[in-house]
Motif scaffolding. Structure first.
Motif, PDB file in Angstrom:
ATOM      1  N   VAL A  13       0.513  -1.202  -0.366  1.00  0.00           N
ATOM      2  CA  VAL A  13      -0.159  -0.038  -0.190  1.00  0.00           C
ATOM      3  C   VAL A  13       0.824   1.641   0.326  1.00  0.00           C
ATOM      4  O   VAL A  13       1.969   1.395   0.833  1.00  0.00           O
ATOM      5  CB  VAL A  13      -0.834  -0.017   1.504  1.00  0.00           C
ATOM      6  N   VAL A  14       0.539   1.968  -1.030  1.00  0.00           N
ATOM      7  CA  VAL A  14       1.340   3.933  -1.236  1.00  0.00           C
ATOM      8  C   VAL A  14       0.566   4.851  -0.591  1.00  0.00           C
ATOM      9  O   VAL A  14       0.799   5.547  -0.232  1.00  0.00           O
ATOM     10  CB  VAL A  14       2.583   2.898  -2.669  1.00  0.00           C
ATOM     11  N   VAL A  15      -0.753   4.752  -1.344  1.00  0.00           N
ATOM     12  CA  VAL A  15      -1.383   5.500  -0.831  1.00  0.00           C
ATOM     13  C   VAL A  15      -2.402   5.283  -0.176  1.00  0.00           C
ATOM     14  O   VAL A  15      -3.427   4.085  -0.334  1.00  0.00           O
ATOM     15  CB  VAL A  15      -2.194   6.353  -1.975  1.00  0.00           C
ATOM     16  N   VAL A  16      -3.358   5.720   0.796  1.00  0.00           N
ATOM     17  CA  VAL A  16      -4.107   5.792   1.751  1.00  0.00           C
ATOM     18  C   VAL A  16      -5.651   7.120   1.354  1.00  0.00           C
ATOM     19  O   VAL A  16      -4.576   8.046   2.004  1.00  0.00           O
ATOM     20  CB  VAL A  16      -4.182   5.123   3.005  1.00  0.00           C
ATOM     21  N   ALA A  17      -6.457   6.481   1.195  1.00  0.00           N
ATOM     22  CA  ALA A  17      -7.194   8.245   1.299  1.00  0.00           C
ATOM     23  C   ALA A  17      -8.724   6.820   2.245  1.00  0.00           C
ATOM     24  O   ALA A  17      -9.922   6.509   1.537  1.00  0.00           O
ATOM     25  CB  ALA A  17      -7.420   8.147  -0.200  1.00  0.00           C
ATOM     26  N   TYR A  18      -8.604   6.997   3.035  1.00  0.00           N
ATOM     27  CA  TYR A  18     -10.374   6.397   3.909  1.00  0.00           C
ATOM     28  C   TYR A  18     -10.669   7.748   4.294  1.00  0.00           C
ATOM     29  O   TYR A  18     -12.087   7.267   4.804  1.00  0.00           O
ATOM     30  CB  TYR A  18     -10.116   5.418   5.117  1.00  0.00           C
ATOM     31  N   ASP A  19     -10.705   8.522   3.973  1.00  0.00           N
ATOM     32  CA  ASP A  19     -11.362   9.847   4.612  1.00  0.00           C
ATOM     33  C   ASP A  19     -12.182  10.298   3.479  1.00  0.00           C
ATOM     34  O   ASP A  19     -11.414  10.848   3.017  1.00  0.00           O
ATOM     35  CB  ASP A  19     -10.422  11.122   6.039  1.00  0.00           C
ATOM     36  N   GLU A  20     -13.051  10.199   3.767  1.00  0.00           N
ATOM     37  CA  GLU A  20     -14.421  11.009   2.344  1.00  0.00           C
ATOM     38  C   GLU A  20     -13.861  11.661   2.708  1.00  0.00           C
ATOM     39  O   GLU A  20     -13.558  12.657   1.060  1.00  0.00           O
ATOM     40  CB  GLU A  20     -15.639   9.937   2.250  1.00  0.00           C
ATOM     41  N   LEU A  45       3.530   5.479 -13.047  1.00  0.00           N
ATOM     42  CA  LEU A  45       3.602   3.641 -12.931  1.00  0.00           C
ATOM     43  C   LEU A  45       2.289   3.176 -12.329  1.00  0.00           C
ATOM     44  O   LEU A  45       2.206   3.672 -12.008  1.00  0.00           O
ATOM     45  CB  LEU A  45       5.063   3.474 -12.087  1.00  0.00           C
ATOM     46  N   PRO A  46       2.047   2.182 -13.168  1.00  0.00           N
ATOM     47  CA  PRO A  46       1.265   1.112 -12.796  1.00  0.00           C
ATOM     48  C   PRO A  46       0.862   1.814 -11.499  1.00  0.00           C
ATOM     49  O   PRO A  46       1.649   0.964 -10.698  1.00  0.00           O
ATOM     50  CB  PRO A  46       0.967  -0.277 -13.683  1.00  0.00           C
ATOM     51  N   ALA A  47      -1.225   1.476 -10.662  1.00  0.00           N
ATOM     52  CA  ALA A  47      -0.873   0.962  -9.077  1.00  0.00           C
ATOM     53  C   ALA A  47      -2.314   0.027  -9.399  1.00  0.00           C
ATOM     54  O   ALA A  47      -2.661   0.092 -10.452  1.00  0.00           O
ATOM     55  CB  ALA A  47      -1.238   1.787  -9.160  1.00  0.00           C
ATOM     56  N   VAL A  48      -2.547  -0.171  -8.589  1.00  0.00           N
ATOM     57  CA  VAL A  48      -3.851  -1.755  -8.302  1.00  0.00           C
ATOM     58  C   VAL A  48      -4.223  -0.432  -7.494  1.00  0.00           C
ATOM     59  O   VAL A  48      -4.755   0.168  -6.314  1.00  0.00           O
ATOM     60  CB  VAL A  48      -3.462  -2.601  -7.197  1.00  0.00           C
ATOM     61  N   LEU A  49      -5.208   0.385  -8.042  1.00  0.00           N
ATOM     62  CA  LEU A  49      -6.659   1.004  -7.190  1.00  0.00           C
ATOM     63  C   LEU A  49      -7.540  -0.278  -6.543  1.00  0.00           C
ATOM     64  O   LEU A  49      -8.129  -0.824  -7.417  1.00  0.00           O
ATOM     65  CB  LEU A  49      -7.255   1.572  -8.401  1.00  0.00           C
ATOM     66  N   ARG A  50      -7.840   0.032  -5.511  1.00  0.00           N
ATOM     67  CA  ARG A  50      -8.874  -0.578  -4.452  1.00  0.00           C
ATOM     68  C   ARG A  50      -9.737   0.559  -4.531  1.00  0.00           C
ATOM     69  O   ARG A  50      -9.272   1.293  -3.369  1.00  0.00           O
ATOM     70  CB  ARG A  50      -8.046  -1.488  -3.253  1.00  0.00           C
ATOM     71  N   TRP A  63     -10.750   4.387  -0.512  1.00  0.00           N
ATOM     72  CA  TRP A  63      -9.650   3.663  -1.380  1.00  0.00           C
ATOM     73  C   TRP A  63      -8.205   3.677  -1.034  1.00  0.00           C
ATOM     74  O   TRP A  63      -7.810   4.375   0.155  1.00  0.00           O
ATOM     75  CB  TRP A  63     -10.240   3.646  -2.540  1.00  0.00           C
ATOM     76  N   ASP A  64      -7.790   2.904  -0.999  1.00  0.00           N
ATOM     77  CA  ASP A  64      -6.150   3.138  -1.040  1.00  0.00           C
ATOM     78  C   ASP A  64      -5.881   2.320  -2.542  1.00  0.00           C
ATOM     79  O   ASP A  64      -6.912   2.079  -3.899  1.00  0.00           O
ATOM     80  CB  ASP A  64      -5.471   1.563  -0.212  1.00  0.00           C
ATOM     81  N   ALA A  65      -3.876   2.381  -2.749  1.00  0.00           N
ATOM     82  CA  ALA A  65      -3.710   1.987  -3.810  1.00  0.00           C
ATOM     83  C   ALA A  65      -2.136   1.044  -3.782  1.00  0.00           C
ATOM     84  O   ALA A  65      -1.614   1.544  -2.858  1.00  0.00           O
ATOM     85  CB  ALA A  65      -3.249   2.863  -4.933  1.00  0.00           C
ATOM     86  N   LEU A  66      -1.801   0.457  -4.372  1.00  0.00           N
ATOM     87  CA  LEU A  66      -0.682  -0.291  -4.781  1.00  0.00           C
ATOM     88  C   LEU A  66       0.391  -0.367  -5.218  1.00  0.00           C
ATOM     89  O   LEU A  66      -0.035   0.032  -7.036  1.00  0.00           O
ATOM     90  CB  LEU A  66      -1.361  -2.339  -3.757  1.00  0.00           C
ATOM     91  N   ALA A 104     -13.272  -3.384  -4.433  1.00  0.00           N
ATOM     92  CA  ALA A 104     -13.075  -3.116  -6.113  1.00  0.00           C
ATOM     93  C   ALA A 104     -12.005  -2.963  -6.578  1.00  0.00           C
ATOM     94  O   ALA A 104     -11.659  -1.954  -5.821  1.00  0.00           O
ATOM     95  CB  ALA A 104     -14.058  -2.197  -6.777  1.00  0.00           C
ATOM     96  N   LEU A 105     -11.373  -3.404  -7.669  1.00  0.00           N
ATOM     97  CA  LEU A 105      -9.280  -2.812  -8.098  1.00  0.00           C
ATOM     98  C   LEU A 105      -9.537  -3.044  -9.489  1.00  0.00           C
ATOM     99  O   LEU A 105     -10.149  -3.917 -10.365  1.00  0.00           O
ATOM    100  CB  LEU A 105      -8.656  -3.760  -7.704  1.00  0.00           C
ATOM    101  N   ARG A 106      -8.563  -2.955  -9.667  1.00  0.00           N
ATOM    102  CA  ARG A 106      -8.373  -2.587 -11.635  1.00  0.00           C
ATOM    103  C   ARG A 106      -6.897  -1.498 -11.369  1.00  0.00           C
ATOM    104  O   ARG A 106      -6.276  -1.289 -10.289  1.00  0.00           O
ATOM    105  CB  ARG A 106      -9.262  -1.141 -11.440  1.00  0.00           C
ATOM    106  N   VAL A 107      -5.934  -2.121 -12.193  1.00  0.00           N
ATOM    107  CA  VAL A 107      -4.932  -1.525 -12.363  1.00  0.00           C
ATOM    108  C   VAL A 107      -4.903  -0.767 -13.662  1.00  0.00           C
ATOM    109  O   VAL A 107      -5.653  -0.404 -14.428  1.00  0.00           O
ATOM    110  CB  VAL A 107      -3.424  -3.365 -13.578  1.00  0.00           C
ATOM    111  N   GLN A 108      -4.433   0.827 -12.989  1.00  0.00           N
ATOM    112  CA  GLN A 108      -4.134   2.022 -13.513  1.00  0.00           C
ATOM    113  C   GLN A 108      -2.744   2.692 -13.409  1.00  0.00           C
ATOM    114  O   GLN A 108      -2.210   2.611 -11.990  1.00  0.00           O
ATOM    115  CB  GLN A 108      -5.721   2.084 -13.522  1.00  0.00           C
TER     116      GLN A 108
END
Length: 127
Positions: free
Chosen positions: A11-18, A36-41, A116-119, A84-88
């Motif tokens: 996990v490199v980005v965390v956004a749990y506060d709406e 660079l691509p990341a997995v957005l969750r 959401w978070d991203a890896l 829900a996840l996707r590479v982008q």
């Protein structure tokens, strides 16, 4: 291209506060590698009866819906935690747009969003 199942992801980005803007979450993400691509969750809780419909809607745009994620602790017996996840590639505009989309999906299906978070792979990981 990376895979959502790559064990080198972290996990490199965390956004749990709406209330926090996606741009602010990305700005404070010290380990995020822009460009660079990341997995957005996106973390959601949905009623069991709506999960397959939500999965089909999301799959049309390349999203995969998997069990688990944030929200499991407060989903109770009526809501199931899914991610829900996707590479982008990540940028503030697309993260904000997708957050709005996930909020709408959750609302229409009687669920909730949990941020959401991203890896991305760690330093030195094979790409």
């Amino acid at each position: 291209m990376i895979s959502a199942d790559d064990p080198a992801l972290r996990v490199v980005v965390v956004a749990y506060d709406e209330a926090e803007a996606a741009s602010a979450a990305l700005a404070r993400a010290d380990e995020w590698q822009p460009g660079l691509p990341a997995v957005l969750r996106h973390h959601l809780t949905l009623p069991d009866r709506t999960i397959e419909e939500a999965r089909a809607l999301l799959a049309a745009d390349g999203w995969e819906l998997r069990p688990g994620g944030r929200g499991a602790e407060d989903g109770g017996t009526e809501l199931t935690a899914v991610v829900a996840l996707r590479v982008q590639e990540l940028d503030a505009l697309h993260c904000s747009q997708e957050s709005s989309r996930m909020a709408g999906l959750a609302q229409r299906h009687g669920g909730q969003v949990h941020g959401w978070d991203a890896l991305q792979p760690g330093p030195g990981a094979a790409s």
